[in-house]
Write a protein that holds these residues in place. Sequence first.
Motif, PDB file in Angstrom:
ATOM      1  N   ALA A   1      -6.453  -0.272  -0.823  1.00  0.00           N
ATOM      2  CA  ALA A   1      -6.687  -0.794   0.525  1.00  0.00           C
ATOM      3  C   ALA A   1      -7.806  -1.827   0.520  1.00  0.00           C
ATOM      4  CB  ALA A   1      -7.036   0.358   1.468  1.00  0.00           C
TER       5      ALA A   1
ATOM      6  N   LEU B   1       0.824  -1.205   0.000  1.00  0.00           N
ATOM      7  CA  LEU B   1       0.000   0.000   0.000  1.00  0.00           C
ATOM      8  C   LEU B   1       0.862   1.261   0.000  1.00  0.00           C
ATOM      9  CD1 LEU B   1      -2.841   1.167   0.091  1.00  0.00           C
ATOM     10  CD2 LEU B   1      -2.762   1.034   2.589  1.00  0.00           C
TER      11      LEU B   1
ATOM     12  N   SER C   1       1.908   6.554  -7.006  1.00  0.00           N
ATOM     13  CA  SER C   1       0.842   7.404  -7.546  1.00  0.00           C
ATOM     14  C   SER C   1       1.115   8.876  -7.236  1.00  0.00           C
ATOM     15  CB  SER C   1      -0.513   6.975  -6.982  1.00  0.00           C
ATOM     16  OG  SER C   1      -0.526   7.025  -5.574  1.00  0.00           O
TER      17      SER C   1
ATOM     18  N   PRO D   1      -3.712  10.192  -5.718  1.00  0.00           N
ATOM     19  CA  PRO D   1      -3.033   9.232  -4.818  1.00  0.00           C
ATOM     20  C   PRO D   1      -3.936   8.717  -3.701  1.00  0.00           C
ATOM     21  CG  PRO D   1      -1.641  11.136  -5.235  1.00  0.00           C
ATOM     22  CD  PRO D   1      -3.002  11.474  -5.765  1.00  0.00           C
TER      23      PRO D   1
ATOM     24  N   SER E   1      -5.121   4.874  -3.380  1.00  0.00           N
ATOM     25  CA  SER E   1      -4.776   4.172  -2.141  1.00  0.00           C
ATOM     26  C   SER E   1      -6.017   3.573  -1.480  1.00  0.00           C
ATOM     27  CB  SER E   1      -4.078   5.132  -1.168  1.00  0.00           C
ATOM     28  OG  SER E   1      -2.873   5.606  -1.722  1.00  0.00           O
TER      29      SER E   1
ATOM     30  N   PHE F   1       0.918   4.117  -2.915  1.00  0.00           N
ATOM     31  CA  PHE F   1       0.660   5.527  -2.613  1.00  0.00           C
ATOM     32  C   PHE F   1       1.795   6.417  -3.124  1.00  0.00           C
ATOM     33  CE2 PHE F   1       1.283   9.127   0.344  1.00  0.00           C
ATOM     34  CZ  PHE F   1       0.119   9.833   0.070  1.00  0.00           C
TER      35      PHE F   1
END
Length: 329
Positions: free
Chosen positions: A301, A225, A232, A293, A297, A229
């Motif tokens: 998730a 993750l 991105s 982003p 994310s 993030f």
Amino acid sequence: MVSSKKGSHQKVVVIIRYVLAITIISLMGVASMMLDDKAVIYPPAAAMLLGLIIKERQPWHVSPWNIPVLLTLSALVGIILAARLEAYPVTALSLGFLFTGALLLITEATLFPTLATCLLPIVLHNTSWTYPASVLMLSTLTILISTLITREGWRQTAIPSFHITRRISMGKVRHWLLMWISMLPLLIAAQQLHKNALIAPPLIVVLVSLCQPDDRKHRHPRRVLATIFLSSCSGAFCRMALLDGLSMPLYIVMPFAMALSLMVMNYMRLIMPPIAALSLLPFALSGNVLLFPLLVSAGAAYLLLCTRTDIRKFIIHRMALIWQTEPWK
């Protein structure tokens, strides 16, 4: 002394591979500017370059010269679905996902970037025939360069070993259906909220990759993750600050965004081709990408949660039983 020379040679070879990959991204930027057409921008190209040129070993089980065929066919189907089912994005994305899954099962390939290639025009509402033409040219160029550097000994030729059958089993069909069911709530949420970044196509590739029986990266969801993030963020920053803010040319900004993404993955010690594609996706999007982003994310998730729940366990346990009972050839 010999060892030192060998180490220096290997470093030079690695640098050459990185430069070649970045150069192809730059050429894509040049083509987009010359044609004044965003449809030329093909974010999964970053994943293909990472897998076929930068990485030491090819991560997908597929014949090299089948790659342009599979990608172009997926791009054509994506364009058709985007045009015919514009008012029904969830249906279009579902059909694109299931078609690509069937295509990979029939061809016995694990070229998961075909998923992003098919779903991208649906997410972007892109119906331009420039897109499949760009996919064909970029994938062909990538294969030509990959073949050249392999022939020169700058990269290993070994393809990962996978068990292959000569028939499509119901277990494998269930495997794809369960992955589709797990991502369906995210598709519906993205449609209701009008936030397509939630279902960025490279995220779907991440889901499928993490749901493979031999995957180990799903055990590190926080690292995955965080890498998603930061990658991105690299793309969003370069799009807003360098392209929109400073009016720098695409052929400089896009390679820089990909270079930042590669630096992030190396720092995080997590090399996943679809994550590299996230750094180029903001350049294919219209409008403000400030929240890109965060939305990516959030989608990641949810998908990572799917890989840590009984959904993945059911998929993998079923596949493990099938692998043990079916005759592999």
